[in-house]
Design an enzyme around this catalytic site. Structure first.
Site, PDB file in Angstrom:
ATOM      1  N   HIS A  12      76.194 132.451  -2.994  1.00  0.00           N
ATOM      2  CA  HIS A  12      76.569 133.755  -2.415  1.00  0.00           C
ATOM      3  C   HIS A  12      77.823 133.698  -1.551  1.00  0.00           C
ATOM      4  CE1 HIS A  12      73.775 132.719   1.235  1.00  0.00           C
ATOM      5  NE2 HIS A  12      75.001 132.315   1.483  1.00  0.00           N
ATOM      6  N   HIS A  59      72.600 136.306   7.475  1.00  0.00           N
ATOM      7  CA  HIS A  59      73.375 135.345   8.271  1.00  0.00           C
ATOM      8  C   HIS A  59      73.600 135.895   9.675  1.00  0.00           C
ATOM      9  CE1 HIS A  59      74.243 134.372   4.058  1.00  0.00           C
ATOM     10  NE2 HIS A  59      74.551 133.154   4.441  1.00  0.00           N
ATOM     11  N   HIS A 197      76.575 122.639   0.739  1.00  0.00           N
ATOM     12  CA  HIS A 197      77.672 122.957   1.657  1.00  0.00           C
ATOM     13  C   HIS A 197      77.241 122.734   3.096  1.00  0.00           C
ATOM     14  CE1 HIS A 197      75.666 126.936   1.420  1.00  0.00           C
ATOM     15  NE2 HIS A 197      76.482 127.482   2.305  1.00  0.00           N
ATOM     16  N   GLU A 244      69.809 126.432   2.022  1.00  0.00           N
ATOM     17  CA  GLU A 244      69.657 127.760   1.392  1.00  0.00           C
ATOM     18  C   GLU A 244      68.981 127.642   0.019  1.00  0.00           C
ATOM     19  OE1 GLU A 244      73.462 130.217   3.327  1.00  0.00           O
ATOM     20  OE2 GLU A 244      73.678 129.386   1.321  1.00  0.00           O
TER      21      GLU A 244
HETATM   22  C1  DHB Z   1      80.412 129.872   3.331  1.00  0.00           C
HETATM   23  C2  DHB Z   1      79.243 129.723   2.602  1.00  0.00           C
HETATM   24  C3  DHB Z   1      78.080 130.402   2.953  1.00  0.00           C
HETATM   25  O1  DHB Z   1      76.887 130.260   2.309  1.00  0.00           O
HETATM   26  C4  DHB Z   1      78.097 131.258   4.005  1.00  0.00           C
HETATM   27  O2  DHB Z   1      76.982 131.956   4.258  1.00  0.00           O
HETATM   28  C5  DHB Z   1      79.249 131.429   4.770  1.00  0.00           C
HETATM   29  C6  DHB Z   1      80.404 130.718   4.425  1.00  0.00           C
HETATM   30  C7  DHB Z   1      81.656 129.163   2.957  1.00  0.00           C
HETATM   31  O3  DHB Z   1      81.666 128.409   1.988  1.00  0.00           O
HETATM   32  O4  DHB Z   1      82.679 129.376   3.596  1.00  0.00           O
HETATM   33 FE    FE Z   2      75.216 131.353   3.300  1.00  0.00          FE
END
Ligand code: DHB
Ligand code: FE
Length: 287
Positions: A12, A59, A197, A244
């Protein structure tokens, strides 16, 4: 009775929404990513559901440290795109399905999962970016998402977060709830967020392609085994925000094979690095 016809899994990343909104999707950086979703947009047109049950995470947009529901089901008639700091995304409002959502709340709570009921909520990139990826760019006023959406928010932002095992069991309860709804609705369940991530701390920027692809393999063929992966493994291997991914196990738990039916058909698989700070993964499984 209602039935779950398919599940969709996708990252997302907020920058994907910005790239679409600002018309940057044909730039060399973004083009390969959006190309991976072309078959998916066609698939959704060919397989339009009556309702999408969309598992996502907020978020700190609708919820804050004031209030942290682990699992929250949206029972409202509609949801507005949230302002995440740059104004709300220029996308259509999300129309809900209060009747089915209320039925699922009743059934799932009676199956011993303590859901929070949400009658008012703005929805952030966790929900709108998966819709944009699957539906393409839509005019915020003239356009509309293809069907009603039931938002189901999972806390994966503020520790403690739910385990993959709990999420997988919850998906099974959601399947039973849908199948006990007395209208012949075609329901898709989407699991969103991930893949690896980490946005913070010493390991910011962490991406683990091998682990992600193994996750995709196991989500398809060994979801019950995958559900045993511990919280600490997600954090270690997929980064602090990789957690996530437990939301994908809710959607996977709702598929027919988990309840003794036939294995799902893999309609599409896509993996791409990088998008912003994130590895992007995507699957479509049909019952
Ligand atoms: C990023 C990824 C995410 O899942 C998020 O909620 C906010 C930022 C990113 O890759 O920058
Ligand atoms: Fe996210």
């Amino acid at each position: 009775m209602a039935r779950i016809s398919a599940s969709v899994y996708t990252s997302h990343v907020p920058a994907i929404g910005a790239a679409m909104d600002l018309g940057k999707d044909h730039e060399p950086y973004w083009q390969p990513l959006f190309a991976g979703y072309e078959p998916s947009k066609q698939w959704l047109k060919d397989n339009k559901p009556d309702v999408i049950f969309l598992v996502f995470n907020d978020h700190a947009t609708a919820f804050s440290l004031d209030m942290i529901p682990t699992f929250a089901i949206g029972t409202a008639a509609e949801y507005q795109p949230a302002d995440e700091g740059w104004g709300p995304r220029p996308v259509p409002k999300v129309v809900g399905h209060p009747e089915l959502a209320s039925h699922i709340a009743q059934s799932v709570i009676q199956q011993d999962f303590d859901l929070t009921i949400v009658n008012k909520m703005d929805v952030d990139h966790g929900l709108t970016v998966p819709l944009s990826l699957m539906c393409g760019k839509l005019d915020p006023k003239e356009g509309a998402w293809p069907c009603p959406v039931i938002p189901f928010a999972v806390n994966v932002v503020q520790y403690p977060v739910p385990s993959g095992k709990r999420c997988f069991q919850l998906g099974q309860a959601i399947r039973r709830a849908v199948e006990s709804f007395d209208q012949p609705l075609n329901v898709q369940i989407w699991g969103t967020g991930g893949m690896s991530h980490q946005l913070q701390g010493a390991r910011a920027g962490l991406i683990n392609k091998e682990w992600d692809n193994r996750f995709l393999d196991r989500l398809i063929a060994d979801p019950a085994g995958l559900a045993e992966v511990s919280h600490i493994e997600y954090v270690r291997e997929a980064g602090s925000e990789g957690i996530e991914l437990v939301m994908w196990l809710i959607a996977r738990g709702a598929m027919a094979d988990v309840a003794g039916g036939p294995a799902p058909t893999l309609k599409h698989r896509f993996f791409h690095v990088p998008a912003s700070n994130t590895a992007v993964g995507h699957l479509i499984l049909e019952n």
